[in-house]
Scaffold this motif. Structure first.
Motif, PDB file in Angstrom:
ATOM      1  N   LYS A 151       7.253 -40.860  84.185  1.00 20.65           N
ATOM      2  CA  LYS A 151       5.931 -40.455  84.655  1.00 20.65           C
ATOM      3  C   LYS A 151       5.975 -40.225  86.156  1.00 20.65           C
ATOM      4  N   MET A 152       5.034 -39.411  86.627  1.00 18.35           N
ATOM      5  CA  MET A 152       4.812 -39.275  88.056  1.00 18.35           C
ATOM      6  C   MET A 152       3.979 -40.480  88.498  1.00 18.35           C
ATOM      7  N   VAL A 153       4.346 -41.105  89.620  1.00 12.71           N
ATOM      8  CA  VAL A 153       3.663 -42.311  90.062  1.00 12.71           C
ATOM      9  C   VAL A 153       3.043 -42.084  91.428  1.00 12.71           C
ATOM     10  N   ALA A 154       1.754 -42.344  91.534  1.00 13.32           N
ATOM     11  CA  ALA A 154       1.063 -42.194  92.812  1.00 13.32           C
ATOM     12  C   ALA A 154       1.672 -43.135  93.832  1.00 13.32           C
ATOM     13  N   GLY A 155       1.885 -42.626  95.045  1.00 15.33           N
ATOM     14  CA  GLY A 155       2.419 -43.446  96.115  1.00 15.33           C
ATOM     15  C   GLY A 155       3.897 -43.233  96.351  1.00 15.33           C
ATOM     16  N   LEU A 156       4.607 -42.668  95.368  1.00 18.72           N
ATOM     17  CA  LEU A 156       6.006 -42.364  95.589  1.00 18.72           C
ATOM     18  C   LEU A 156       6.118 -41.091  96.408  1.00 18.72           C
ATOM     19  N   ASP A 157       7.317 -40.816  96.917  1.00 19.11           N
ATOM     20  CA  ASP A 157       7.532 -39.575  97.646  1.00 19.11           C
ATOM     21  C   ASP A 157       7.211 -38.395  96.749  1.00 19.11           C
ATOM     22  N   ALA A 158       6.821 -37.289  97.346  1.00 16.82           N
ATOM     23  CA  ALA A 158       6.422 -36.114  96.587  1.00 16.82           C
ATOM     24  C   ALA A 158       7.478 -35.746  95.559  1.00 16.82           C
ATOM     25  N   HIS A 159       7.054 -35.571  94.324  1.00 22.05           N
ATOM     26  CA  HIS A 159       7.882 -35.104  93.201  1.00 22.05           C
ATOM     27  C   HIS A 159       8.806 -36.174  92.627  1.00 22.05           C
ATOM     28  N   ASP A 160       8.849 -37.361  93.187  1.00 24.91           N
ATOM     29  CA  ASP A 160       9.691 -38.384  92.592  1.00 24.91           C
ATOM     30  C   ASP A 160       9.163 -38.767  91.207  1.00 24.91           C
ATOM     31  N   VAL A 161      10.079 -39.110  90.317  1.00 26.64           N
ATOM     32  CA  VAL A 161       9.739 -39.440  88.936  1.00 26.64           C
ATOM     33  C   VAL A 161      10.281 -40.828  88.616  1.00 26.64           C
ATOM     34  N   GLU A 162       9.454 -41.666  87.999  1.00 31.15           N
ATOM     35  CA  GLU A 162       9.860 -43.020  87.643  1.00 31.15           C
ATOM     36  C   GLU A 162      10.020 -43.119  86.129  1.00 31.15           C
ATOM     37  N   CYS A 163      11.189 -43.607  85.688  1.00 35.29           N
ATOM     38  CA  CYS A 163      11.503 -43.696  84.266  1.00 35.29           C
ATOM     39  C   CYS A 163      11.861 -45.126  83.898  1.00 35.29           C
ATOM     40  N   GLN A 164      11.350 -45.585  82.779  1.00 33.73           N
ATOM     41  CA  GLN A 164      11.645 -46.941  82.326  1.00 33.73           C
ATOM     42  C   GLN A 164      13.028 -46.976  81.696  1.00 33.73           C
ATOM     43  N   ALA A 165      13.825 -47.942  82.114  1.00 30.66           N
ATOM     44  CA  ALA A 165      15.186 -48.059  81.595  1.00 30.66           C
ATOM     45  C   ALA A 165      15.136 -48.311  80.089  1.00 30.66           C
ATOM     46  N   PRO A 166      15.990 -47.670  79.317  1.00 28.91           N
ATOM     47  CA  PRO A 166      15.992 -47.853  77.864  1.00 28.91           C
ATOM     48  C   PRO A 166      16.141 -49.319  77.472  1.00 28.91           C
ATOM     49  N   GLY A 167      15.273 -49.785  76.580  1.00 25.98           N
ATOM     50  CA  GLY A 167      15.341 -51.151  76.087  1.00 25.98           C
ATOM     51  C   GLY A 167      14.898 -52.212  77.065  1.00 25.98           C
ATOM     52  N   SER A 168      14.301 -51.811  78.177  1.00 27.41           N
ATOM     53  CA  SER A 168      13.895 -52.770  79.214  1.00 27.41           C
ATOM     54  C   SER A 168      12.379 -52.808  79.364  1.00 27.41           C
ATOM     55  N   GLN A 169      11.868 -53.979  79.683  1.00 30.63           N
ATOM     56  CA  GLN A 169      10.446 -54.135  79.973  1.00 30.63           C
ATOM     57  C   GLN A 169      10.153 -54.134  81.467  1.00 30.63           C
ATOM     58  N   HIS A 170      11.177 -54.416  82.280  1.00 33.08           N
ATOM     59  CA  HIS A 170      10.923 -54.638  83.705  1.00 33.08           C
ATOM     60  C   HIS A 170      11.732 -53.736  84.642  1.00 33.08           C
ATOM     61  N   ILE A 171      12.684 -52.979  84.153  1.00 31.83           N
ATOM     62  CA  ILE A 171      13.557 -52.185  85.008  1.00 31.83           C
ATOM     63  C   ILE A 171      13.192 -50.702  84.910  1.00 31.83           C
ATOM     64  N   PHE A 172      13.090 -50.069  86.083  1.00 29.60           N
ATOM     65  CA  PHE A 172      12.729 -48.657  86.158  1.00 29.60           C
ATOM     66  C   PHE A 172      13.677 -47.961  87.132  1.00 29.60           C
ATOM     67  N   TYR A 173      13.884 -46.669  86.909  1.00 30.88           N
ATOM     68  CA  TYR A 173      14.695 -45.851  87.805  1.00 30.88           C
ATOM     69  C   TYR A 173      13.805 -44.786  88.426  1.00 30.88           C
ATOM     70  N   VAL A 174      13.891 -44.644  89.738  1.00 29.58           N
ATOM     71  CA  VAL A 174      13.166 -43.578  90.431  1.00 29.58           C
ATOM     72  C   VAL A 174      14.165 -42.464  90.714  1.00 29.58           C
ATOM     73  N   TYR A 175      13.860 -41.276  90.197  1.00 28.16           N
ATOM     74  CA  TYR A 175      14.747 -40.119  90.356  1.00 28.16           C
ATOM     75  C   TYR A 175      14.181 -39.159  91.396  1.00 28.16           C
ATOM     76  N   SER A 176      15.066 -38.589  92.204  1.00 25.18           N
ATOM     77  CA  SER A 176      14.684 -37.623  93.231  1.00 25.18           C
ATOM     78  C   SER A 176      15.591 -36.402  93.122  1.00 25.18           C
ATOM     79  N   GLY A 177      15.047 -35.259  93.519  1.00 24.02           N
ATOM     80  CA  GLY A 177      15.844 -34.033  93.478  1.00 24.02           C
ATOM     81  C   GLY A 177      15.033 -32.844  93.936  1.00 24.02           C
TER      82      GLY A 177
END
Length: 204
Positions: free
Chosen positions: A151-177
């Motif tokens: 999902k796109m998350v308010a407050g992150l740098d423009a266009h950054d995307v945050e994805c929940q790590a597979p099988g995890s409840q607490h770990i997320f990856y923020v992708y930039s490009g």
């Protein structure tokens, strides 16, 4: 020889006990709201050769959801391995406090929450998640599509995307490009596949 080693260790411990203050370059400065003064934790020479950070379901190093948002509690949870700097920023119209953990003047962790830790953003390139993902890994190494994962998350740098790590409840990856579409619009899966992790996040 033993006497020389003991003297060297004693000198290192004496130096580590001296608190210092100073100025260091602020990273992501454009996102800061009224940064406060530095608060330096003591440096522990016995931990200079420690391992890299791991982000697990339980937290990061000794930090977790029960850690108080105080300098002493955060420093203790991090084994006194980091210099701590406190600051404030605007989040959704409110002022929020946070701590940064630094090594060699570079921000490695951003810790936020109230009254205990709620979110830990890991920027240390040597850190990895419990599944082995690291900063710099490509989106396509973990995901084939963003739907139901990101999902796109308010407050992150423009266009950054945050994805929940597979099988995890607490770990997320923020992708930039690179992305030339409008702000707030999720890039296509074909665009995302070459994006890389810029932060690993633990969220309570």
């Amino acid at each position: 020889m033993k006497a020389v080693r003991f003297a060297a260790l004693a000198a290192a411990l004496a130096v580590s006990g001296c608190a210092t203050t100073g100025q260091a370059p602020a990273e992501h400065e454009s996102h800061w709201y009224n940064p406060l003064t530095y608060h330096w934790a003591a440096l522990n020479p016995l931990s200079w050769f420690g391992g890299s950070l791991q982000v697990t379901e339980q937290g990061v190093a000794g930090l977790n959801g029960s850690t108080l948002m105080s300098e002493s509690a955060i420093s203790q949870a991090l084994n006194n391995d980091y210099q701590l700097r406190q600051g404030m920023r605007s989040e959704q119209g409110e002022v929020a406090e946070f701590w940064q953990a630094l090594q060699d003047g570079k921000v490695k962790l951003i810790i936020s929450g109230k009254p205990t830790v709620e979110r830990i953003e890991v920027l240390d390139a040597t850190a990895e998640s419990s599944s082995g993902s690291k900063i710099g890994d490509r989106f396509s190494d973990t995901f084939t599509k963003a739907f139901n994962n990101c999902k796109m998350v308010a407050g992150l740098d423009a266009h950054d995307v945050e994805c929940q790590a597979p099988g995890s409840q607490h770990i997320f990856y923020v992708y930039s490009g690179k992305w030339h579409g409008p702000a707030g619009l999720m890039p296509s899966d074909d665009t995302l596949k070459s994006w890389t992790i810029s932060k690993i996040v633990w969220q309570r």
